[in-house]
Design a protein around this motif. Structure first.
Motif, short mmCIF file in Angstrom:
data_model
loop_
_atom_site.label_atom_id
_atom_site.label_comp_id
_atom_site.label_asym_id
_atom_site.label_seq_id
_atom_site.Cartn_x
_atom_site.Cartn_y
_atom_site.Cartn_z
N ALA A 113 0.85 -1.18 0.00
CA ALA A 113 0.00 0.00 0.00
C ALA A 113 0.88 1.23 0.00
N GLY A 114 0.26 2.39 -0.28
CA GLY A 114 1.00 3.63 -0.27
C GLY A 114 1.39 4.05 1.13
N ILE A 115 2.29 5.03 1.23
CA ILE A 115 2.79 5.42 2.55
C ILE A 115 1.77 6.25 3.33
N ASN A 116 0.77 6.82 2.65
CA ASN A 116 -0.31 7.55 3.33
C ASN A 116 -1.43 6.55 3.59
N SER A 117 -1.47 6.01 4.81
CA SER A 117 -2.37 4.90 5.12
C SER A 117 -3.84 5.27 5.00
N LYS A 118 -4.18 6.55 5.18
CA LYS A 118 -5.57 6.96 5.10
C LYS A 118 -6.05 7.14 3.67
N ARG A 119 -5.16 7.60 2.79
CA ARG A 119 -5.57 7.91 1.43
C ARG A 119 -5.05 6.92 0.39
N GLN A 120 -4.05 6.14 0.75
CA GLN A 120 -3.42 5.24 -0.21
C GLN A 120 -3.51 3.79 0.24
N LEU A 144 -1.63 4.50 -5.99
CA LEU A 144 -0.43 3.82 -6.47
C LEU A 144 0.78 4.74 -6.60
N ASP A 145 0.57 6.06 -6.55
CA ASP A 145 1.63 7.03 -6.85
C ASP A 145 2.19 6.80 -8.25
N GLU A 146 1.28 6.55 -9.20
CA GLU A 146 1.68 6.29 -10.57
C GLU A 146 0.73 6.97 -11.55
N VAL A 147 1.29 7.33 -12.71
CA VAL A 147 0.47 7.67 -13.87
C VAL A 147 0.51 6.44 -14.78
N LEU A 148 -0.62 5.76 -14.91
CA LEU A 148 -0.70 4.55 -15.70
C LEU A 148 -0.91 4.91 -17.17
N VAL A 167 5.70 8.63 -9.47
CA VAL A 167 6.04 9.90 -8.82
C VAL A 167 6.54 9.61 -7.41
N LYS A 168 6.91 10.64 -6.69
CA LYS A 168 7.45 10.48 -5.34
C LYS A 168 6.45 9.77 -4.45
N ALA A 169 6.93 8.88 -3.59
CA ALA A 169 6.06 8.15 -2.68
C ALA A 169 5.27 9.12 -1.81
N GLY A 170 3.95 8.91 -1.76
CA GLY A 170 3.08 9.77 -0.97
C GLY A 170 2.62 11.02 -1.67
N ALA A 171 3.03 11.21 -2.94
CA ALA A 171 2.65 12.42 -3.67
C ALA A 171 1.15 12.44 -3.97
N GLY A 172 0.61 11.30 -4.41
CA GLY A 172 -0.82 11.22 -4.69
C GLY A 172 -1.23 11.93 -5.97
#
Length: 304
Positions: A113-120, A144-148, A167-172
């Motif tokens: 999962a993403g580093i932002n546990s509430k949103r990711q 995912l912190d990605e542009v697919l 993108v940077k981890a947690g950027a969203g």
């Protein structure tokens, strides 16, 4: 429509499309894409039909320039759907199979999962944009912190995985903007209040991150309650804009014509509360900012 949010117009027909965060027959979260005929004389809308988005919480959609398909992102479902458009502008059912018209997003490793546990906590598709040539679709996934990147077949109304940019981890990453020159693109990152610039190869369909800049002025330490929302490139290709909710400003960047890199110019007061969306007039002379919490629209002139 039940809980509609983002809209898109057909490039030739008087038809409007909207995503609808509607509950399913069992009352659980679902989603739909709606098609409406526009009366040219009055602007009144008549429902043509709707199709399932294949996932809950559809939040953004785009129509390709040929008017053959609609691509939409499901936030709650963490997925992407492609729907064909009939001759009258109505929507056709999703194509089944592989390749088909639906893709479920997923983390590379089970349980990740993403580093932002509430949103990711899971994938969250947040926007769907189609390249000018109609061969590729770009979907920002906040979880995912990605542009697919999806290969798009507008004749068959199908999509298939083609690649991604991280993108940077947690950027969203939230929303995406293509440069009119076709060689660069940008995404606004909702969670860490940045914009990421990409080199884009329009033939290969590849995105390469080249830069990330804050959407806030230097020295903005307190970011409590702030988040980013919309992004857009000026029709001239010379400027980029991104909105800051909470800070209630529009970040303004200059774009280097040769490299596509950005230079921060200002964070202009949006004159509204919570600028969730804004739009640039087609002639590039005005920018209209919508305030979600002030229920107002502010109109700005743009210095070319």
């Amino acid at each position: 429509a039940k809980n509609p949010s983002f809209l898109a117009l057909h490039p030739r027909l008087p038809v409007l499309y909207a995503v609808s965060e509607a509950p399913g027959p069992d009352g659980k979260p679902a989603g739909a894409v709606m098609a409406y005929a526009i009366d040219p004389a009055t602007g009144h809308l008549t429902l043509l039909n709707h199709q399932s988005s294949g996932g809950s919480g559809p939040c953004h959609l785009s129509v390709d320039r040929s008017g053959k398909v609609v691509v939409a992102a499901n936030y709650g479902g963490g997925s992407t759907v492609c729907l064909g458009i009939a001759a009258d502008g109505s929507l056709e059912p999703v194509v089944a199979g592989e390749p088909g018209g639906f893709i479920q997003h997923a983390y590379d490793r089970a349980g990740e999962a993403g580093i932002n546990s509430k949103r990711q906590e899971k994938p969250h598709g947040h926007s769907a944009d189609i390249a000018a040539g109609g061969r590729f679709a770009f979907v920002c996934d906040l979880g995912l912190d990605e542009v697919l990147v999806y290969a798009l077949d507008t004749d068959q109304a199908t999509i298939r995985p083609h690649g991604s940019a991280t993108v940077k981890a947690g950027a969203g990453p939230r929303h995406f903007a293509l440069h009119p020159g076709g060689r660069h693109a940008y995404c606004v990152n909702e969670l860490d209040l940045t914009v990421t610039a990409f080199d884009l190869d329009p033939q290969a369909g590849t995105l390469t991150p080249i830069q990330s800049l804050s959407t806030l002025p230097e020295g903005s330490a307190d970011r409590t309650g702030f988040s980013c929302a919309e992004i857009a490139v000026h029709p001239s290709g010379r400027f980029l804009y991104a909105s800051n909710r909470g800070h209630d400003t529009i970040a303004v960047y200059g774009i280097d014509a040769a490299t596509g890199t950005l230079s921060f110019q200002a964070a202009a007061p949006a004159q509204v509360q919570t600028p969730r969306h804004f739009a640039i007039a087609p002639d590039g002379r005005h920018l209209l900012t919508e305030g979600q919490n002030s229920n107002t629209v502010a109109i700005f002139s743009i210095d070319p």
